[in-house]
Design a protein around this motif. Structure first.
Motif: not given
Length: 507
Positions: A240-267
């Motif tokens: 199982v691969a479970a991404p934290d998404y951008l800006g969550l977990g230990e990723g830098p910066g703020p989380h771009p909430y509900m930005d579908t495109r960057s959520s898909v690239t991170a996933s």
């Protein structure tokens, strides 16, 4: 859309945790967590005839010795001890070129430390993967392990049916390269979970989580509800691969909430990093991907499935899709529901303030928060979504309703959006505009007042417009968390049935 449910050490569970646990307990007592008739025929077979084959020590302080060989003769040799069955490794090793630590000698990717040699294995490592680029694996850190009984106990404590579990699990935090919403290089983290038994080559489940405002609640950082699908599916024998998404977990910066495109690239890049890590851990992936996700993650799962089906990465083949309670239709369902009572006030305030704050970083929605939020909320709303606040703290410091949160002018603008505001809403609303051509189900709850079931109905209608008839699995009178508690085990059983040869279960 939230699944932020981690309990802080020494504190009681947050309000959404308590609500979720109460809902799950009520479901179990009422018998609502039973498998639908269409799945019941396979349930007994999932529990029988499959002895757990755990090849790893499970007690505290035991050094793990894996029996699986990976690429190029790689054999896992763990050089660390678990502190209490879950702790991280005692040391860290890095391949040549990543910088030596005191007392270490680097030779062709091996480190000798305190007289001990680590060859990959279960200690931390970094610098693995393909040449520099998206999905390159930067580091792996073990974060949890449980035998099968421990996995079942973890699920039982959270009101989740545990019958699909046959194996123990091991979980790792991956750090990998990806891109930000503007296409610039960045890094992200995610959780890779592997079964301790079963086939050597593993199918992969992509699990995408729901709304989280605190970065430390992400799957790779928190041992709670965010790991339920990972432990369910890994316990059933899949990676199982479970991404934290951008800006969550230990990723830098703020989380771009509900930005579908960057959520898909991170996933997608998490899948690539998981492929490298699983191979190094001696459990290579087959390339088959089963996608699921809850709430915000349900919408991300749909978008990821669409990208995989379009050939986003030739290594991966979408096999099935099973999102749970996703906001697939912001314009036609979710935003109107803020005004007609289908979304409860507390959740509406949380989601909308988070969405406006995050989207304003990507789109020119407003220049002055006072043009959008009433006083005193205008001066505090951005800081509340900096990734460090508890969800209950955010809720307590904002207005009790959307109407009391927004200025009168912006309240009406949200009711009838246009311009950049409408464009931001519509940017997330194309995840169901495609023809899957793979088995798919949409799970939802009729009493959900976070993400109304109309979202699933709307998605099914759009898919039908592309010639794909997808069933909506209506879980009945359950709320948002209840839909997750009931659906997550059902999704695992369904993936089991789809991935097994006819008659394989129950042998």
């Amino acid at each position: 859309m939230s699944d932020e449910t981690r309990k802080s050490p020494g504190k009681g569970a947050g309000w959404r945790t308590r609500r979720g646990l109460a809902a799950a307990a009520a479901l179990l007592l009422a018998g609502l967590a039973a498998t639908p008739a269409a799945e019941a025929a396979t349930a007994d077979g999932q529990r029988s005839g499959r002895a757990e084959r755990a090849g790893f020590g499970e007690s505290a302080g035991r050094v793990e010795r894996a029996g699986f060989e990976g690429r190029a003769g790689f054999v896992e040799r763990a050089g660390f001890e678990w502190a209490d069955g879950r702790g991280e490794s005692a040391g860290r090793w890095e391949p040549a070129g990543r910088g030596a630590q005191a007392g270490q000698e680097e030779r062709a990717g091996r480190v000798r430390r305190a007289g001990q040699e680590e060859r990959g294995g279960l200690g931390q490592w970094s610098g693995l993967g393909e040449p520099s680029g998206r999905g390159e694996l930067l580091s792996v850190v073990p974060v949890a392990r449980h035998d099968a009984q421990g996995v079942r106990r973890f699920l039982d404590e959270r009101g989740i049916a545990a019958d699909p579990v046959r194996y123990g699990v091991r979980a790792y935090r991956l750090t990998y390269r990806t891109v930000d919403p503007y296409g610039k290089p960045t890094t992200a983290t995610g959780l890779l979970t592997l079964p301790t038994g079963g086939a050597r080559r593993l199918d992969l489940v992509s699990d995408t989580h729901g709304t989280m405002v605190k970065r430390s609640y992400a799957p790779s950082a928190s041992e709670d509800f965010g790991r339920v699908p990972s432990y369910l599916n890994a316990g059933a024998g899949r990676a199982v691969a479970a991404p934290d998404y951008l800006g969550l977990g230990e990723g830098p910066g703020p989380h771009p909430y509900m930005d579908t495109r960057s959520s898909v690239t991170a996933s997608l890049d998490m899948l690539r990093a998981a492929r490298t890590a699983a191979g190094r851990l001696g459990r290579p992936l087959t390339g088959a991907v089963y996608a699921t996700g809850f709430s915000q993650g349900g919408q991300v799962a749909m978008a990821l499935g669409k990208a995989l089906r379009a050939g986003a990465d030739g290594h991966f083949r979408l096999k099935a899709l099973a999102p749970i309670s996703g906001p697939y239709d912001l314009e036609g369902q979710e935003m109107p529901a803020l005004y007609d009572g289908r979304v409860n006030d507390t959740s509406g305030v949380l989601y909308l303030s988070y969405w406006l704050t995050a989207q304003n970083r990507l789109h020119p929605l407003y220049q002055d928060p006072a043009d959008v939020f009433r006083a005193p909320y205008a001066d505090r709303v951005a800081a509340l979504f900096d990734g460090t606040h508890e969800e209950e703290d955010v809720v307590r410091r904002l207005a009790p309703s959307v109407k009391q949160l927004l200025t009168p002018a912006f309240y009406e603008r949200m009711r009838h959006p246009d311009g950049p505001l409408l464009a931001a809403i519509r940017a997330a609303d194309h995840t169901c505009d495609w023809k899957p051509d793979v088995p798919m189900r949409l799970y939802a709850g009729a009493a959900d007042t976070d993400v109304p079931i109309g979202n699933a109905d709307s998605c099914a209608a759009r898919l039908a417009g592309h010639g794909e008839q997808v069933p909506v699995v209506n879980q009945g009178d359950v709320d948002h968390f209840g839909s997750f508690a009931v659906s997550a085990p059902q999704v695992t059983r369904w993936f089991d049935a789809l991935s097994s040869p006819p008659g394989a279960r129950g042998r």
